[in-house]
Write an enzyme that holds these catalytic residues in place. Sequence first.
Site, PDB file in Angstrom:
ATOM      1  N   CYS A  31     -11.164   3.223  -0.372  1.00 18.65           N
ATOM      2  CA  CYS A  31      -9.815   3.649  -0.004  1.00 18.65           C
ATOM      3  C   CYS A  31      -9.492   2.880   1.262  1.00 18.65           C
ATOM      4  O   CYS A  31     -10.352   2.763   2.158  1.00 18.65           O
ATOM      5  CB  CYS A  31      -9.797   5.152   0.250  1.00 18.65           C
ATOM      6  N   ASP A  52       0.867  -1.189   0.000  1.00 13.99           N
ATOM      7  CA  ASP A  52       0.000   0.000   0.000  1.00 13.99           C
ATOM      8  C   ASP A  52       0.895   1.228   0.000  1.00 13.99           C
ATOM      9  O   ASP A  52       2.113   1.140   0.217  1.00 13.99           O
ATOM     10  CB  ASP A  52      -0.899  -0.004   1.249  1.00 13.99           C
TER      11      ASP A  52
END
Length: 275
Positions: free
Chosen positions: A189, A15
Amino acid sequence: MDIDVKKSAPVGVFDSGVGGLTVAREIMRHLPNENIVYFGDTARVPYGSKSKDNIIRYSRQIIHFLKTKGVKAIVIACNTASALALDVVREESDIPIIGVVEPGARAALETTKTRKIGVIGTEGTIRSAMYEKIIQGIDPEATVIGKACPLFVPLVEEGFAKHRVTQEIIDYYLASFLETDIDSLILGCTHYPLLRSRIREYVGEKITLVNPAYETAMDLKQLLKARGIENMDTRQEHAAYSFYVSDAADKFKQFANSILPYDIETTKQINIEEY
Ligand code: DGL
């Protein structure tokens, strides 16, 4: 390579920073035998406002790094990178790579009854319209309303999830959804599940929040099974987890320990530009 070695090889998860830990957490819960190497690109976060070319370049470097750790599969635990880079890097890779957008889109379609779906994410994710493309590719009649909520990421990172200023920002971004008849809202998200209870309180019972992380862990499980590379070794108390970042290792470690089921001992900083 020896088949047993391959099965016990770790899964790479990456990420732009700490957000992907919400995906790693689901993998730890539902695939408890799988070893994980996590990389958080804390030096270059946020990805949400960067160009597609840069997100592809960053993703390639991270995949290269994870491969030096012998990973057997990779999960792009970042919506922005999944939306902007997955297609390209998957094509180039000799090991399987999955993202979070497709599982999230499928989960929303399983949840919705009105076939009207909201999606919130970074500017990059919303601009890519990837959720919309995947949802309408499966159900052309479904309607998708997207909204970029860029301030949610720093609020989470700075530990403001429970702070009262967060309420105003939730209202600023989400008020328009209350005037629509969406019945599902994708938390598109990786940071947003950490605001889940605040968002749920705000949107109320009529809108179900969809977190792609669970569905992604299930996709990973299926993928490893289909390829015969699930780790069957249950001898260890829990699997081995290692964490790497490109900056601010201590801050990352503190954050990780506040949301993961196990305390992590070390986080190593590496220079990702070397990969
Ligand atoms: N992890 C990113 C995502 O899921 C959000 C944070 C960022 O902008 O880098 O899109």
